[in-house]
Write an enzyme that holds these catalytic residues in place. Structure first.
Site, short mmCIF file in Angstrom:
data_model
loop_
_atom_site.label_atom_id
_atom_site.label_comp_id
_atom_site.label_asym_id
_atom_site.label_seq_id
_atom_site.Cartn_x
_atom_site.Cartn_y
_atom_site.Cartn_z
N ARG A 169 0.82 -1.40 0.00
CA ARG A 169 0.01 -0.15 -0.02
C ARG A 169 0.80 1.31 -0.03
O ARG A 169 0.61 2.48 0.42
CB ARG A 169 -0.82 -0.20 1.31
CG ARG A 169 -1.89 -1.17 1.06
CD ARG A 169 -2.80 -1.15 2.46
NE ARG A 169 -3.89 -2.26 2.43
CZ ARG A 169 -4.74 -2.43 3.18
NH1 ARG A 169 -4.56 -1.64 4.42
NH2 ARG A 169 -5.49 -3.24 3.32
N ARG A 173 1.00 9.79 -4.86
CA ARG A 173 -0.02 10.92 -5.15
C ARG A 173 0.22 11.82 -6.10
O ARG A 173 1.57 12.20 -5.77
CB ARG A 173 -0.11 11.61 -3.70
CG ARG A 173 -0.79 10.91 -2.61
CD ARG A 173 -0.89 11.65 -1.39
NE ARG A 173 -1.17 10.65 -0.13
CZ ARG A 173 -1.27 11.03 1.05
NH1 ARG A 173 -0.57 12.29 1.24
NH2 ARG A 173 -1.43 10.33 2.11
N ARG A 246 10.14 -6.07 15.98
CA ARG A 246 11.22 -5.16 15.89
C ARG A 246 11.10 -4.48 16.93
O ARG A 246 10.18 -3.94 17.57
CB ARG A 246 11.18 -4.32 14.41
CG ARG A 246 11.56 -5.18 13.15
CD ARG A 246 12.72 -5.90 13.24
NE ARG A 246 13.78 -4.90 12.76
CZ ARG A 246 15.23 -4.97 12.82
NH1 ARG A 246 15.33 -6.13 13.05
NH2 ARG A 246 16.09 -3.90 12.60
N ARG A 277 15.87 7.61 11.48
CA ARG A 277 15.26 9.09 11.29
C ARG A 277 15.51 9.81 12.43
O ARG A 277 16.08 9.20 13.47
CB ARG A 277 13.64 8.88 11.16
CG ARG A 277 12.98 8.29 12.31
CD ARG A 277 11.52 8.30 11.95
NE ARG A 277 10.56 7.51 13.11
CZ ARG A 277 9.35 7.43 13.17
NH1 ARG A 277 8.71 8.27 12.39
NH2 ARG A 277 8.71 6.97 14.10
N GLU A 297 16.75 7.77 15.80
CA GLU A 297 15.89 6.36 16.19
C GLU A 297 16.47 5.49 15.38
O GLU A 297 16.85 5.23 14.05
CB GLU A 297 14.52 6.60 15.75
CG GLU A 297 13.69 5.40 15.80
CD GLU A 297 12.21 5.56 15.48
OE1 GLU A 297 11.64 4.74 14.47
OE2 GLU A 297 11.40 6.63 15.87
N TYR A 344 -0.53 -4.64 14.81
CA TYR A 344 -0.14 -3.11 14.71
C TYR A 344 -1.41 -2.26 14.94
O TYR A 344 -2.33 -2.60 14.23
CB TYR A 344 0.72 -2.69 13.70
CG TYR A 344 1.24 -1.21 13.74
CD1 TYR A 344 2.19 -0.78 14.45
CD2 TYR A 344 0.37 -0.28 12.87
CE1 TYR A 344 2.56 0.33 14.36
CE2 TYR A 344 0.82 1.07 12.95
CZ TYR A 344 1.83 1.43 13.77
OH TYR A 344 2.24 2.69 13.97
N ASP A 346 -2.76 1.91 15.22
CA ASP A 346 -2.20 3.42 15.36
C ASP A 346 -3.12 3.94 16.73
O ASP A 346 -3.89 2.85 17.09
CB ASP A 346 -2.93 4.02 14.05
CG ASP A 346 -1.95 3.96 12.96
OD1 ASP A 346 -0.77 3.94 12.99
OD2 ASP A 346 -2.93 3.91 11.79
#
Length: 362
Positions: A169, A173, A246, A277, A297, A344, A346
């Site tokens: 996914r 855009r 992870r 990051r 990170e 997972y 959100d």
């Protein structure tokens, strides 16, 4: 005797506790760590609310979740617009017309589509792994600069060894919008996430530095039911083997400049930079403090005893989770949230799950 013992004071546990208390139920929240909030815990450093366990941006299209969480926080109008840094070349994320203009010099969506289609032709047939999947979606140029290095650091494996499903996914855009999320609402709670948890747990009994597993039978005897938001495999002593995750490590530093990188999140997509990051926390709340706080990170292999972050939901681990889930059905205990359900979530998913579970049980 409590109605519920809730193991874990993260977002799921805190929402469930709030709903239970509102329904007139008695609750005891047990937290292994020295602070409430789980992985959304924020700590004030140099007047900046630092996300201690990585960047958390609340976003949702669920009006029920948005209306509920706004009872406990005021959200600012933060928009997530991360930047990709490939050996000093700067690209916008997610992949959009700004990215394609910088990569290829194209200006119109038609030109960008043609370049992407040209790159896709390299892969014949069904993609067999993440590398082929990414190339089939965005072509080799973008894959090599913006996907490969970051993904291999993140997962600790070569892209050719990772399943295609991880990146199926990948957002592409054909607009000049750098807004990472498509959701109706997004933002950061003014004053940090810890304040949300404090408000959710207002009036609820909480014990910190308390490991439920050290005295599980005693605690189970103190409540009619247990809401357990820890790892389901740890609860059962890893009897079927540990589920795989992870993990992450953070290096946080105070820097004596007002603005270090000009953006909240900068992803380092080259292979040689060891971290994935850098988060500059003050930008979450548009801070103007004289100093700044950053966190580098690093993605790590998870081992028993380290903090699990991202479940590796491959077939082997899902089968193992089903074995643990079957055991759980025999106990008067509800395994909930990211670790309890081995999936997972959100933050909005977590809130929705906690509200649904409270509706079922209260």
């Amino acid at each position: 005797m409590y109605d519920f013992i809730i193991v874990g004071s993260g977002l799921f546990g805190a929402v469930f506790a709030q709903r239970a208390k509102s329904a007139g139920k008695s609750c005891l929240v047990l937290e292994r760590r020295s602070h409430i909030g789980g992985n959304i815990y924020t700590e004030e450093i140099e007047g900046i609310n630092v996300h201690k366990y990585g960047a958390h941006i609340f976003h949702t299209s669920d009006s029920m979740v948005w209306n509920y969480i706004n009872e406990f926080a005021d959200f600012n109008n933060y928009i997530n617009t991360p930047i990709a840094n490939y050996n000093g070349e700067i690209y916008n994320m997610p992949f959009n017309m700004n990215t394609f203009n910088k990569m290829w010099g194209v200006i119109t969506p038609e030109q960008a589509s043609a370049k992407i289609e040209e790159g896709r032709r390299e892969i014949k047939g069904e993609p067999r792994n993440l590398e082929e999947q990414a190339i089939s979606l965005v072509g080799r140029d973008i894959y090599e600069k913006l996907v490969k290095g970051y993904t291999e650091k993140q997962w600790g494996r070569k892209c050719s060894e990772l399943p295609a499903s991880i990146i199926r996914r990948l957002p592409v855009r054909l607009t000049y919008s750098n807004n990472y999320f498509n959701d109706t609402w997004q933002g950061i709670p003014v004053g940090g996430y810890t304040k949300i948890i404090e408000r959710l747990l207002d009036g609820v009994e909480v014990k910190l530095n308390t490991d439920f597993l050290n005295n599980r039978e005693e605690y189970k005897g103190m409540a009619k039911a247990v809401i357990y938001t820890g790892a389901i495999d740890e609860y059962y002593g890893y009897c079927f083997g540990p589920l795989e995750y992870r993990s992450l490590r953070f290096e946080t530093e105070i820097i004596d400049v007002p603005n270090y990188q000009g953006v909240t999140v900068m992803n380092y997509t080259d292979a040689k930079t060891p971290y994935t990051r850098v988060i500059e926390h003050k930008h979450f709340e548009f801070g103007e403090q004289p100093k700044t706080v950053i966190s580098r990170e690093y993605s790590l292999e998870w081992n028993v005893g380290t903090e699990p972050y991202y479940p590796i939901n491959d077939e082997k681990n899902q089968q193992r989770y089903e074995q643990y889930s079957a055991l759980a059905k025999k106990d008067n205990i509800y395994f909930c949230g990211r670790l309890g359900e081995y999936r997972y979530y959100d933050m909005d998913d977590t809130v929705k799950s906690a509200l649904d579970k409270s509706s079922d049980l209260l």
